[in-house]
Design a protein around this motif. Sequence first.
Motif, PDB file in Angstrom:
ATOM      1  N   THR A  86     -10.976  45.352  39.439  1.00 20.78           N
ATOM      2  CA  THR A  86     -12.195  46.441  38.764  1.00 20.78           C
ATOM      3  C   THR A  86     -11.969  46.157  37.269  1.00 20.78           C
ATOM      4  O   THR A  86     -11.512  45.270  36.796  1.00 20.78           O
ATOM      5  CB  THR A  86     -11.600  47.877  39.272  1.00 20.78           C
ATOM      6  OG1 THR A  86     -10.241  48.168  38.570  1.00 20.78           O
ATOM      7  CG2 THR A  86     -11.398  48.135  40.582  1.00 20.78           C
ATOM      8  N   TRP A  87     -13.141  46.834  36.800  1.00 15.64           N
ATOM      9  CA  TRP A  87     -13.185  46.708  35.380  1.00 15.64           C
ATOM     10  C   TRP A  87     -12.027  47.096  34.589  1.00 15.64           C
ATOM     11  O   TRP A  87     -11.678  46.529  33.671  1.00 15.64           O
ATOM     12  CB  TRP A  87     -14.576  47.177  34.689  1.00 15.64           C
ATOM     13  CG  TRP A  87     -15.640  46.560  34.943  1.00 15.64           C
ATOM     14  CD1 TRP A  87     -16.705  46.885  35.825  1.00 15.64           C
ATOM     15  CD2 TRP A  87     -16.020  45.309  34.313  1.00 15.64           C
ATOM     16  NE1 TRP A  87     -17.843  45.891  35.595  1.00 15.64           N
ATOM     17  CE2 TRP A  87     -17.361  45.041  34.960  1.00 15.64           C
ATOM     18  CE3 TRP A  87     -15.690  44.759  33.335  1.00 15.64           C
ATOM     19  CZ2 TRP A  87     -18.124  43.878  34.321  1.00 15.64           C
ATOM     20  CZ3 TRP A  87     -16.197  43.299  32.857  1.00 15.64           C
ATOM     21  CH2 TRP A  87     -17.498  43.043  33.610  1.00 15.64           C
ATOM     22  N   SER A  88     -11.454  48.051  34.983  1.00 18.59           N
ATOM     23  CA  SER A  88     -10.220  48.789  34.281  1.00 18.59           C
ATOM     24  C   SER A  88      -9.120  47.974  34.557  1.00 18.59           C
ATOM     25  O   SER A  88      -8.233  47.667  33.558  1.00 18.59           O
ATOM     26  CB  SER A  88     -10.028  50.239  34.960  1.00 18.59           C
ATOM     27  OG  SER A  88      -9.634  50.029  36.239  1.00 18.59           O
ATOM     28  N   GLN A  89      -8.931  46.981  35.678  1.00 16.00           N
ATOM     29  CA  GLN A  89      -7.710  46.425  35.844  1.00 16.00           C
ATOM     30  C   GLN A  89      -7.917  45.115  34.925  1.00 16.00           C
ATOM     31  O   GLN A  89      -6.898  44.502  34.354  1.00 16.00           O
ATOM     32  CB  GLN A  89      -7.718  45.874  37.188  1.00 16.00           C
ATOM     33  CG  GLN A  89      -7.362  46.948  38.145  1.00 16.00           C
ATOM     34  CD  GLN A  89      -7.451  46.531  39.751  1.00 16.00           C
ATOM     35  OE1 GLN A  89      -8.002  45.531  40.082  1.00 16.00           O
ATOM     36  NE2 GLN A  89      -6.896  47.548  40.597  1.00 16.00           N
ATOM     37  N   VAL A  90      -9.346  44.729  34.589  1.00  9.22           N
ATOM     38  CA  VAL A  90      -9.137  43.445  33.950  1.00  9.22           C
ATOM     39  C   VAL A  90      -9.095  43.760  32.200  1.00  9.22           C
ATOM     40  O   VAL A  90      -8.599  43.072  31.608  1.00  9.22           O
ATOM     41  CB  VAL A  90     -10.940  42.912  34.213  1.00  9.22           C
ATOM     42  CG1 VAL A  90     -11.150  41.832  32.924  1.00  9.22           C
ATOM     43  CG2 VAL A  90     -10.872  42.262  35.322  1.00  9.22           C
ATOM     44  N   PHE A  91      -9.694  45.088  32.071  1.00 11.47           N
ATOM     45  CA  PHE A  91      -9.577  45.351  30.647  1.00 11.47           C
ATOM     46  C   PHE A  91      -8.090  45.546  30.215  1.00 11.47           C
ATOM     47  O   PHE A  91      -7.650  44.968  29.155  1.00 11.47           O
ATOM     48  CB  PHE A  91     -10.247  46.870  30.423  1.00 11.47           C
ATOM     49  CG  PHE A  91      -9.948  47.712  29.114  1.00 11.47           C
ATOM     50  CD1 PHE A  91     -10.750  46.820  27.935  1.00 11.47           C
ATOM     51  CD2 PHE A  91      -9.228  48.556  29.016  1.00 11.47           C
ATOM     52  CE1 PHE A  91     -10.656  47.569  26.838  1.00 11.47           C
ATOM     53  CE2 PHE A  91      -8.987  49.198  27.702  1.00 11.47           C
ATOM     54  CZ  PHE A  91      -9.547  48.729  26.639  1.00 11.47           C
ATOM     55  N   TYR A  92      -7.289  46.400  31.316  1.00 13.25           N
ATOM     56  CA  TYR A  92      -5.842  46.670  30.768  1.00 13.25           C
ATOM     57  C   TYR A  92      -5.299  45.007  30.741  1.00 13.25           C
ATOM     58  O   TYR A  92      -4.147  44.939  30.155  1.00 13.25           O
ATOM     59  CB  TYR A  92      -5.406  47.616  31.690  1.00 13.25           C
ATOM     60  CG  TYR A  92      -5.729  48.866  31.344  1.00 13.25           C
ATOM     61  CD1 TYR A  92      -5.367  49.644  30.103  1.00 13.25           C
ATOM     62  CD2 TYR A  92      -6.642  49.875  32.134  1.00 13.25           C
ATOM     63  CE1 TYR A  92      -5.740  50.950  29.754  1.00 13.25           C
ATOM     64  CE2 TYR A  92      -7.147  51.098  31.730  1.00 13.25           C
ATOM     65  CZ  TYR A  92      -6.722  51.636  30.552  1.00 13.25           C
ATOM     66  OH  TYR A  92      -7.010  52.753  30.097  1.00 13.25           O
ATOM     67  N   GLY A  93      -5.679  44.184  31.639  1.00 13.76           N
ATOM     68  CA  GLY A  93      -4.806  43.079  31.810  1.00 13.76           C
ATOM     69  C   GLY A  93      -4.967  42.306  30.545  1.00 13.76           C
ATOM     70  O   GLY A  93      -4.206  41.568  29.655  1.00 13.76           O
ATOM     71  N   GLY A  94      -6.327  42.488  29.798  1.00 14.70           N
ATOM     72  CA  GLY A  94      -6.818  41.650  28.504  1.00 14.70           C
ATOM     73  C   GLY A  94      -6.043  42.346  27.483  1.00 14.70           C
ATOM     74  O   GLY A  94      -5.365  41.910  26.566  1.00 14.70           O
ATOM     75  N   VAL A  95      -5.847  43.757  27.632  1.00 14.42           N
ATOM     76  CA  VAL A  95      -4.926  44.349  26.613  1.00 14.42           C
ATOM     77  C   VAL A  95      -3.692  44.114  26.449  1.00 14.42           C
ATOM     78  O   VAL A  95      -3.041  43.863  25.586  1.00 14.42           O
ATOM     79  CB  VAL A  95      -5.282  45.838  26.474  1.00 14.42           C
ATOM     80  CG1 VAL A  95      -4.251  46.982  25.834  1.00 14.42           C
ATOM     81  CG2 VAL A  95      -6.565  46.532  26.502  1.00 14.42           C
ATOM     82  N   ALA A  96      -2.847  44.006  27.670  1.00 16.30           N
ATOM     83  CA  ALA A  96      -1.632  43.682  27.999  1.00 16.30           C
ATOM     84  C   ALA A  96      -1.357  42.103  27.413  1.00 16.30           C
ATOM     85  O   ALA A  96      -0.557  41.872  26.609  1.00 16.30           O
ATOM     86  CB  ALA A  96      -1.245  43.608  29.075  1.00 16.30           C
ATOM     87  N   GLY A  97      -2.212  41.323  27.734  1.00 11.71           N
ATOM     88  CA  GLY A  97      -2.201  39.744  27.394  1.00 11.71           C
ATOM     89  C   GLY A  97      -2.404  39.704  25.742  1.00 11.71           C
ATOM     90  O   GLY A  97      -1.768  38.817  25.116  1.00 11.71           O
ATOM     91  N   SER A  98      -3.297  40.335  25.119  1.00 12.61           N
ATOM     92  CA  SER A  98      -3.565  40.174  23.528  1.00 12.61           C
ATOM     93  C   SER A  98      -2.393  40.868  22.917  1.00 12.61           C
ATOM     94  O   SER A  98      -1.903  40.334  22.027  1.00 12.61           O
ATOM     95  CB  SER A  98      -4.739  41.114  23.229  1.00 12.61           C
ATOM     96  OG  SER A  98      -5.975  40.558  24.018  1.00 12.61           O
ATOM     97  N   THR A  99      -1.890  41.898  23.350  1.00 13.10           N
ATOM     98  CA  THR A  99      -0.704  42.522  22.552  1.00 13.10           C
ATOM     99  C   THR A  99       0.608  41.494  22.798  1.00 13.10           C
ATOM    100  O   THR A  99       1.213  41.386  21.786  1.00 13.10           O
ATOM    101  CB  THR A  99      -0.353  43.791  23.351  1.00 13.10           C
ATOM    102  OG1 THR A  99      -1.438  44.647  23.390  1.00 13.10           O
ATOM    103  CG2 THR A  99       1.016  44.488  22.720  1.00 13.10           C
TER     104      THR A  99
END
Length: 238
Positions: free
Chosen positions: A161-174
């Motif tokens: 889902t969009w939320s799963q991709v978004f939080y994956g991006g946030v986690a990876g960026s952090t």
Amino acid sequence: MALEEQCSAPPQWRPVSLTHVEFPEGDLPGRLLAYISLLPVAILVGFVTLIVFKRELHTISFFGGLLLNEGVNWVLKHILREPRPCAGAHTHLNTEYGMPSSHAQLIWFFFVYFFLFLYLRMHQTNNARCVDLLWRHILSVILLGVALLVSYSRVYLLYHTWSQVFYGGVAGSTIGIVWFFFTQEVLTPIFPRIAAWPVSEYFLVRDTSLIPNILWFEYTVTRSEARNRQRKLGTKLQ
């Protein structure tokens, strides 16, 4: 006879789901996005190749950060246990959980770390000219586009889902930010000592963190050595 027995009662076969991506039949954009979604796997293979042939400590550290990032993703998925969208849409999955997206987390870790490396690490060790800055900007824009396309592909292909991709991006960026500064402030100062270890010398592991432009350095050293050997060869033949 043994072969006939195996064919009469075949085992259950499973594909390697790490590289198994499905897309809607006849969907050309879906086919293209399926290939794009495999780019994180290509990045991991590229790092292994670089480590085998270059054996440079910063590359090894970068790869270690990618593995740490994947480990964090696995832990988060099994803690949150959020299912993927459209259950049953795909026949083979590495895990049934989708939060956060491992592809998005890996590609955004790679982009953020590489972005910081280009603009902070290289800025410290090189007098940037206009051409140098231009190719950094171009490369950053290309990598940003790749990260966005990989993230979009996971939603388009109904893996996340969009939320799963978004939080994956946030986690990876952090994790990418944290690991970059950990490498800069903690690991880089001890790289010379690590490179001097007997085991490092045996496996030809090296530290090039003080060399501003490793590509230019290797080119000039190789060219100079080739010319010296050519002159010696010419002297022997006379």
